[in-house]
Design a protein around this motif. Structure first.
Motif, PDB file in Angstrom:
ATOM      1  N   PHE A 122      -1.904  -1.100  -5.077  1.00 39.95           N
ATOM      2  CA  PHE A 122      -3.089  -1.096  -4.216  1.00 39.95           C
ATOM      3  C   PHE A 122      -3.851  -2.413  -4.343  1.00 39.95           C
ATOM      4  O   PHE A 122      -4.317  -2.968  -3.349  1.00 39.95           O
ATOM      5  CB  PHE A 122      -4.008   0.078  -4.545  1.00 39.95           C
ATOM      6  CG  PHE A 122      -3.497   1.419  -4.109  1.00 39.95           C
ATOM      7  CD1 PHE A 122      -2.720   1.575  -2.964  1.00 39.95           C
ATOM      8  CD2 PHE A 122      -3.798   2.551  -4.849  1.00 39.95           C
ATOM      9  CE1 PHE A 122      -2.258   2.824  -2.563  1.00 39.95           C
ATOM     10  CE2 PHE A 122      -3.346   3.803  -4.452  1.00 39.95           C
ATOM     11  CZ  PHE A 122      -2.577   3.942  -3.306  1.00 39.95           C
TER      12      PHE A 122
ATOM     13  N   ASN B  97      -7.761  -2.915   7.738  1.00 38.12           N
ATOM     14  CA  ASN B  97      -6.859  -2.334   6.753  1.00 38.12           C
ATOM     15  C   ASN B  97      -7.472  -2.300   5.363  1.00 38.12           C
ATOM     16  O   ASN B  97      -7.095  -1.470   4.548  1.00 38.12           O
ATOM     17  CB  ASN B  97      -5.527  -3.083   6.729  1.00 38.12           C
ATOM     18  CG  ASN B  97      -4.630  -2.643   7.855  1.00 38.12           C
ATOM     19  OD1 ASN B  97      -4.624  -1.485   8.227  1.00 38.12           O
ATOM     20  ND2 ASN B  97      -3.914  -3.576   8.426  1.00 38.12           N
TER      21      ASN B  97
ATOM     22  N   SER C 231      -2.045  -5.205  -2.526  1.00 38.38           N
ATOM     23  CA  SER C 231      -2.253  -5.038  -1.091  1.00 38.38           C
ATOM     24  C   SER C 231      -3.650  -5.501  -0.701  1.00 38.38           C
ATOM     25  O   SER C 231      -3.824  -6.251   0.264  1.00 38.38           O
ATOM     26  CB  SER C 231      -2.054  -3.563  -0.714  1.00 38.38           C
ATOM     27  OG  SER C 231      -2.339  -3.352   0.652  1.00 38.38           O
ATOM     28  N   LEU C 232      -4.642  -5.076  -1.454  1.00 33.08           N
ATOM     29  CA  LEU C 232      -6.024  -5.440  -1.164  1.00 33.08           C
ATOM     30  C   LEU C 232      -6.235  -6.947  -1.254  1.00 33.08           C
ATOM     31  O   LEU C 232      -6.935  -7.541  -0.416  1.00 33.08           O
ATOM     32  CB  LEU C 232      -6.967  -4.712  -2.118  1.00 33.08           C
ATOM     33  CG  LEU C 232      -8.456  -4.924  -1.882  1.00 33.08           C
ATOM     34  CD1 LEU C 232      -8.857  -4.472  -0.482  1.00 33.08           C
ATOM     35  CD2 LEU C 232      -9.257  -4.173  -2.932  1.00 33.08           C
TER      36      LEU C 232
ATOM     37  N   ASN D  52       0.837  -1.202   0.000  1.00 29.87           N
ATOM     38  CA  ASN D  52       0.000   0.000   0.000  1.00 29.87           C
ATOM     39  C   ASN D  52       0.875   1.258   0.000  1.00 29.87           C
ATOM     40  O   ASN D  52       0.600   2.218  -0.729  1.00 29.87           O
ATOM     41  CB  ASN D  52      -0.928  -0.010   1.213  1.00 29.87           C
ATOM     42  CG  ASN D  52      -1.900   1.144   1.188  1.00 29.87           C
ATOM     43  OD1 ASN D  52      -2.829   1.152   0.395  1.00 29.87           O
ATOM     44  ND2 ASN D  52      -1.681   2.115   2.052  1.00 29.87           N
ATOM     45  N   ASN D  53       1.936   1.247   0.804  1.00 34.73           N
ATOM     46  CA  ASN D  53       2.853   2.384   0.841  1.00 34.73           C
ATOM     47  C   ASN D  53       3.475   2.628  -0.535  1.00 34.73           C
ATOM     48  O   ASN D  53       3.630   3.770  -0.965  1.00 34.73           O
ATOM     49  CB  ASN D  53       3.952   2.154   1.869  1.00 34.73           C
ATOM     50  CG  ASN D  53       3.429   2.154   3.289  1.00 34.73           C
ATOM     51  OD1 ASN D  53       2.311   2.573   3.558  1.00 34.73           O
ATOM     52  ND2 ASN D  53       4.241   1.664   4.207  1.00 34.73           N
TER      53      ASN D  53
END
Length: 146
Positions: free
Chosen positions: A128, A143, A131-132, A109-110
């Motif tokens: 993204f 999160n 991450s998801l 995500n970062n």
């Protein structure tokens, strides 16, 4: 037994020193004293690496990544982007080695935020999504909402 206790006390104090450098780095970051923040984070990383505290080392790499992301608004933005990407990449490597899926998702995500800041929406969306996918897999709804 006193020797063992003394050694533990020294190790605990050394680890605490690493955490104090990290906290000082956060303070400098929050007051926009970016060079001092970087110096403190790097010292914390050295100490925590010596202690074998890989989880906190990964956190430090994330802090450094965000620090360089913040610097992108000034001169030499591409160099800061590369430094941020390198730090996030090192954090990602550690998280993967530790099989820390939540930490991996946070770091991805970062990296998505970094690419978004650069204006690369496709790369950002890819990070993204990765991450998801992890967050949904491990059931980390808190999160997933961020």
């Amino acid at each position: 037994m006193d020797g063992v206790d003394d050694e533990r006390d020294r190790a605990a104090a050394f680890n605490s020193l690493g955490l104090l450098y990290k906290d000082r780095g956060l303070l400098y970051r929050d007051t926009a004293e970016l060079q001092q923040a970087e110096d403190s984070f790097r010292r914390a990383r050295e100490i925590l690496e010596t202690m074998g505290d890989q989880r906190r080392v990964a956190d430090i790499f994330n802090y450094l990544g965000f620090l360089h992301t913040a610097e992108m608004q000034w001169h030499d933005a591409e160099a800061h982007f590369q430094r941020a990407l390198t730090n996030f990449g090192q954090a990602l490597t550690i998280m993967n080695e530790m099989h820390d899926e939540r930490g991996t998702a946070v770091t991805l995500n970062n990296m998505g935020l970094l690419y978004l800041r650069k204006g690369d929406q496709q790369q950002s969306a890819d990070y993204f999504q990765r991450s998801l996918d992890i967050v949904e897999k491990v059931g980390d709804e808190m999160n997933a909402a961020t």
